[in-house]
Write a protein that holds these residues in place. Structure first.
Motif, mmCIF file in Angstrom:
data_model
loop_
_atom_site.group_PDB
_atom_site.id
_atom_site.type_symbol
_atom_site.label_atom_id
_atom_site.label_comp_id
_atom_site.label_asym_id
_atom_site.label_seq_id
_atom_site.Cartn_x
_atom_site.Cartn_y
_atom_site.Cartn_z
ATOM 1 N N TRP A 156 2.990 -8.750 8.566
ATOM 2 C CA TRP A 156 4.388 -9.177 8.746
ATOM 3 C C TRP A 156 4.440 -10.701 8.815
ATOM 4 O O TRP A 156 3.492 -11.340 9.282
ATOM 5 N N LYS A 157 5.561 -11.255 8.357
ATOM 6 C CA LYS A 157 5.768 -12.699 8.452
ATOM 7 C C LYS A 157 7.248 -12.970 8.699
ATOM 8 O O LYS A 157 8.103 -12.539 7.931
ATOM 9 N N ASP A 158 7.533 -13.662 9.813
ATOM 10 C CA ASP A 158 8.917 -14.023 10.166
ATOM 11 C C ASP A 158 9.862 -12.830 10.139
ATOM 12 O O ASP A 158 10.987 -12.910 9.644
ATOM 13 N N GLY A 159 9.381 -11.684 10.639
ATOM 14 C CA GLY A 159 10.225 -10.511 10.749
ATOM 15 C C GLY A 159 10.309 -9.648 9.514
ATOM 16 O O GLY A 159 11.052 -8.662 9.488
ATOM 17 N N LYS A 160 9.552 -9.999 8.459
ATOM 18 C CA LYS A 160 9.589 -9.227 7.216
ATOM 19 C C LYS A 160 8.197 -8.742 6.839
ATOM 20 O O LYS A 160 7.191 -9.385 7.164
ATOM 21 N N ARG A 161 8.124 -7.621 6.121
ATOM 22 C CA ARG A 161 6.851 -7.138 5.597
ATOM 23 C C ARG A 161 6.367 -8.133 4.546
ATOM 24 O O ARG A 161 7.059 -8.414 3.554
ATOM 25 N N HIS A 162 5.174 -8.665 4.763
ATOM 26 C CA HIS A 162 4.695 -9.736 3.898
ATOM 27 C C HIS A 162 3.169 -9.791 3.984
ATOM 28 O O HIS A 162 2.607 -9.974 5.056
ATOM 29 N N GLY A 163 2.497 -9.606 2.838
ATOM 30 C CA GLY A 163 1.042 -9.543 2.823
ATOM 31 C C GLY A 163 0.618 -8.197 2.269
ATOM 32 O O GLY A 163 1.152 -7.721 1.259
ATOM 33 N N THR A 164 -0.327 -7.555 2.910
ATOM 34 C CA THR A 164 -0.732 -6.217 2.490
ATOM 35 C C THR A 164 -0.238 -5.193 3.494
ATOM 36 O O THR A 164 -0.170 -5.467 4.696
ATOM 37 N N GLY A 165 0.077 -4.006 2.982
ATOM 38 C CA GLY A 165 0.591 -2.986 3.882
ATOM 39 C C GLY A 165 0.551 -1.603 3.289
ATOM 40 O O GLY A 165 0.572 -1.420 2.062
ATOM 41 N N TYR A 166 0.463 -0.620 4.170
ATOM 42 C CA TYR A 166 0.376 0.795 3.803
ATOM 43 C C TYR A 166 1.651 1.465 4.305
ATOM 44 O O TYR A 166 1.902 1.533 5.512
ATOM 45 N N HIS A 167 2.495 1.939 3.372
ATOM 46 C CA HIS A 167 3.791 2.515 3.739
ATOM 47 C C HIS A 167 3.840 3.982 3.347
ATOM 48 O O HIS A 167 3.685 4.336 2.172
ATOM 49 N N THR A 168 4.039 4.817 4.366
ATOM 50 C CA THR A 168 4.173 6.253 4.139
ATOM 51 C C THR A 168 5.639 6.636 4.278
ATOM 52 O O THR A 168 6.254 6.428 5.339
ATOM 53 N N PHE A 169 6.213 7.196 3.203
ATOM 54 C CA PHE A 169 7.617 7.584 3.233
ATOM 55 C C PHE A 169 7.763 8.976 3.850
ATOM 56 O O PHE A 169 6.828 9.776 3.877
ATOM 57 N N ALA A 170 8.957 9.260 4.337
ATOM 58 C CA ALA A 170 9.219 10.539 4.999
ATOM 59 C C ALA A 170 8.995 11.722 4.073
ATOM 60 O O ALA A 170 8.654 12.823 4.535
ATOM 61 N N ASN A 171 9.159 11.517 2.760
ATOM 62 C CA ASN A 171 8.977 12.620 1.806
ATOM 63 C C ASN A 171 7.515 12.830 1.403
ATOM 64 O O ASN A 171 7.202 13.693 0.586
ATOM 65 N N GLY A 172 6.619 11.983 1.971
ATOM 66 C CA GLY A 172 5.204 12.137 1.686
ATOM 67 C C GLY A 172 4.648 11.122 0.705
ATOM 68 O O GLY A 172 3.424 10.968 0.579
ATOM 69 N N ASP A 173 5.518 10.394 -0.010
ATOM 70 C CA ASP A 173 5.053 9.357 -0.931
ATOM 71 C C ASP A 173 4.366 8.240 -0.143
ATOM 72 O O ASP A 173 4.695 7.983 1.023
ATOM 73 N N VAL A 174 3.419 7.576 -0.806
ATOM 74 C CA VAL A 174 2.666 6.510 -0.146
ATOM 75 C C VAL A 174 2.603 5.284 -1.052
ATOM 76 O O VAL A 174 2.362 5.402 -2.270
ATOM 77 N N TYR A 175 2.829 4.114 -0.489
ATOM 78 C CA TYR A 175 2.604 2.854 -1.203
ATOM 79 C C TYR A 175 1.561 2.064 -0.437
ATOM 80 O O TYR A 175 1.707 1.823 0.767
ATOM 81 N N ASP A 176 0.504 1.636 -1.136
ATOM 82 C CA ASP A 176 -0.556 0.843 -0.520
ATOM 83 C C ASP A 176 -0.751 -0.392 -1.401
ATOM 84 O O ASP A 176 -1.246 -0.296 -2.532
ATOM 85 N N GLY A 177 -0.310 -1.538 -0.895
ATOM 86 C CA GLY A 177 -0.402 -2.734 -1.728
ATOM 87 C C GLY A 177 0.237 -3.942 -1.082
ATOM 88 O O GLY A 177 0.347 -4.035 0.152
ATOM 89 N N ASP A 178 0.670 -4.859 -1.942
ATOM 90 C CA ASP A 178 1.198 -6.137 -1.469
ATOM 91 C C ASP A 178 2.708 -6.069 -1.216
ATOM 92 O O ASP A 178 3.439 -5.319 -1.881
ATOM 93 N N TRP A 179 3.124 -6.901 -0.258
ATOM 94 C CA TRP A 179 4.537 -7.039 0.087
ATOM 95 C C TRP A 179 4.891 -8.526 0.096
ATOM 96 O O TRP A 179 4.058 -9.370 0.424
ATOM 97 N N LYS A 180 6.147 -8.817 -0.256
ATOM 98 C CA LYS A 180 6.643 -10.191 -0.180
ATOM 99 C C LYS A 180 8.106 -10.169 0.223
ATOM 100 O O LYS A 180 8.932 -9.537 -0.441
ATOM 101 N N ASP A 181 8.400 -10.849 1.341
ATOM 102 C CA ASP A 181 9.796 -10.924 1.834
ATOM 103 C C ASP A 181 10.442 -9.550 1.900
ATOM 104 O O ASP A 181 11.572 -9.350 1.446
ATOM 105 N N ASP A 182 9.705 -8.562 2.433
ATOM 106 C CA ASP A 182 10.201 -7.206 2.661
ATOM 107 C C ASP A 182 10.245 -6.343 1.396
ATOM 108 O O ASP A 182 10.749 -5.223 1.441
ATOM 109 N N ASN A 183 9.740 -6.852 0.275
ATOM 110 C CA ASN A 183 9.791 -6.097 -0.973
ATOM 111 C C ASN A 183 8.379 -5.738 -1.450
ATOM 112 O O ASN A 183 7.447 -6.545 -1.380
ATOM 113 N N MET A 184 8.230 -4.504 -1.962
ATOM 114 C CA MET A 184 6.957 -4.078 -2.544
ATOM 115 C C MET A 184 6.706 -4.857 -3.838
ATOM 116 O O MET A 184 7.624 -5.061 -4.641
#
Length: 551
Positions: free
Chosen positions: A521-549
């Motif tokens: 996280w950076k300044d309150g936003k997802r920024h850098g690397t991150g692992y995001h699991t969605f409620a429907n089971g989908d998964v994103y594992d990668g880079d983030w910038k200013d809260d965007n995949m």
């Protein structure tokens, strides 16, 4: 038989005695919810009439008739109606001026929708409101496009700012309806954080929309009754230059340190308008109704009511843009040292209508017997040099009170500091500063319990917000800093690293919808690397910038 206002205030016992023995007068008081202030003002009027050779029956009949006419003309706007209109509406009785054009020189802004027949003039009479189940907000403000008091309606307050359109004719707001936006957002925040029941109906009083602009009635004669039924006053501050100033850290005085130009800079600023000062004083010194203490209010609103006054909230661009649409700031009540500093008499020169000077002086004469002042000074132990030392109580000219330990003239040891706006700190002190461990309950209803250093929250502590959100963890200079966990009122939970009040570093965010993000996280936003699991089971594992995949 001339009787001055000062003479009349000396003794109204004869009128009080007559009223207490008259069932008709008592029924009138009950029907119109007359407060002690309302009654005394009526007795003053009756005493003047009797001095002019009217008998008691005649004087009471005429005075009550006049009061009924005034009260029957008091109107409010439903909050939901004000929200739907998307601009501050104009109330007028002249059929040639009250259609969609509003008036010959006050058309609607291009940002507002056309008025429907059901929306137009949708105000509510005071007598049709169940005040025991209502949250009534008195909007105290100064117009962005003011009137100079002359027939040509010259606009006296303009701004050269491309993003701050002026209408070019007298109106409370600019063409962007920025003031309306702040009113809606600020009151919605109060409703969310201060109202504990869905049964409470919300109403707003604002001069342009609730006083007939065509008939121009003597609205000042209604002021005491409008204030008396209101639960708080609210001041919106349009501030296009909000990024040019910052709020100071630690303890400070909102009157001096809230640096928005429209609030305290120049003769057209809110604090320097005589009418605004009168409204502030009436809100502070006319007692709140006893039944209000039993209503489903909470947080800073209820704290103020239990202390016997209506809170005064300020909401500007600083909160709207920089504090995430935060809770309006609560001013200290206008009393004690603030009472002298912001006397309406000292702002008389800034009036746009000279005739208003006598109205303001008359209102202040009516209020004077009810103004509450405190005895300033120290009571307690002293050392050989005469300095405050040991235990003692000091009442400041601001109305603040400290009761606790002292050392060589400074607050030291344990003690309780009660601010005039209702905020209370109870804990450790060192050399005049909060230092050690302590609990502070803010006027807003927020509560912090934890470590302090040199007057700042610093170390480890828990903050429970009036909204229901809770943060527990590290602090530095009054800001969340280090490792900590925040549970939001929405149900979201973040646990991880913080920096200067923002999620910063590594952390895990669990959303109320069952999404989970574990990453940087950076300044309150997802920024850098991150692992995001969605409620429907989908998964994103990668880079983030200013809260965007970053796919």
């Amino acid at each position: 038989n001339d009787l001055t206002d000062d003479d009349a205030h000396h003794d109204c016992s004869a009128q009080e005695s007559y009223a207490s023995s008259s069932p008709k007068v008592q029924e009138f008081f009950d029907t119109y919810n007359f407060s002690v202030f309302n009654k005394r003002k009526l007795f003053l009027d009756i005493k003047k009439r009797m001095a002019a050779n009217e008998n008691a029956d005649q004087a009471f009949e005429k005075a009550m008739k006049e009061q009924m006419d005034l009260i029957d003309s008091i109107r409010f706007i439903r909050f939901e109606t004000l929200k739907e209109l998307r601009e501050i509406p104009r109330l007028g009785s002249d059929p040639d001026k009250s259609e969609e054009s509003r008036s010959l020189n006050a058309p609607r802004s291009p940002h507002a929708p056309a008025l429907s027949s059901t929306q137009h003039h949708q105000t509510v009479n005071l007598q049709d409101i169940d005040i025991h189940k209502a949250f009534i907000v008195f909007v105290s403000h100064c117009w962005l496009n003011g009137w100079d008091g002359k027939k040509d309606g010259k606009v006296v307050d303009t701004e050269a700012n491309a993003n701050f359109e002026q209408r070019g004719y007298p109106h409370p707001d600019n063409m962007n309806n920025d003031k309306h936006r702040l009113i809606i957002q600020g009151i919605e925040s109060l409703i969310k954080n201060m109202i504990g029941s869905d049964d409470i109906q919300v109403y707003v009083w604002i001069d342009f929309g609730c006083i007939d602009q065509d008939e121009n009635p003597a609205g000042h004669k209604q002021l005491d009754k409008i204030i008396e039924v209101s639960n708080c006053i609210f001041t919106p501050i349009v501030d296009p230059d909000h990024e040019d100033w910052k709020l100071p850290m630690g303890d400070f005085d909102w009157f001096d340190d809230y640096a928005a130009k429209k609030f305290n800079d120049g003769p057209y600023a809110y604090l320097h308008r005589a009418w605004c000062r009168v409204e502030m004083l009436y809100a502070r010194h006319i007692d709140v109704r006893a039944d209000v203490k039993e209503m489903a209010f909470r947080g800073g609103l209820m704290n103020a009511i239990h202390r016997g006054y209506r809170p005064h909230y300020v909401y500007g661009e600083k909160q709207y843009c920089e504090v995430g649409h935060g809770i309006p700031y609560q001013l200290s009540p206008l009393s004690n040292s603030h009472l002298d500093k912001f006397s309406p008499e000292k702002a008389i020169a800034n009036l746009t209508k000279e005739a208003d000077a006598e109205k303001i002086r008359s209102l202040m004469i009516d209020l004077e017997p009810f103004i509450k002042r405190v005895k300033v000074g120290y009571e307690g132990e002293r050392n050989e040099d005469g300095n405050k030392h040991g235990t003692g109580k000091y009442t400041y000219d601001s109305g603040d009170v400290y009761d606790g330990g002292w050392k060589d003239g400074n607050k030291h040891g344990t003690g309780k500091y009660t601010y005039s706006n209702g905020t209370v700190y109870d804990g450790d002190w060192k050399d005049g500063n909060k230092h050690g461990t302590g609990k502070i309950t803010y006027a807003s209803g927020d509560v912090y319990d934890g470590d302090w250093k040199d007057n700042y929250m610093c170390g480890t502590g828990k903050c429970t917000y009036a909204s229901g959100s809770v943060y527990e963890g590290g602090w530095r200079d009054d800001k969340k800093h280090g490792m900590g966990k925040r549970t939001y009122d929405s149900g979201d939970v973040y646990e991880g690293s913080w920096k200067d009040n923002h999620m910063h570093g590594r952390g895990k965010y669990i959303y109320a919808n069952d999404d989970v993000n574990d990453g940087d996280w950076k300044d309150g936003k997802r920024h850098g690397t991150g692992y995001h699991t969605f409620a429907n089971g989908d998964v994103y594992d990668g880079d983030w910038k200013d809260d965007n995949m970053q796919k």
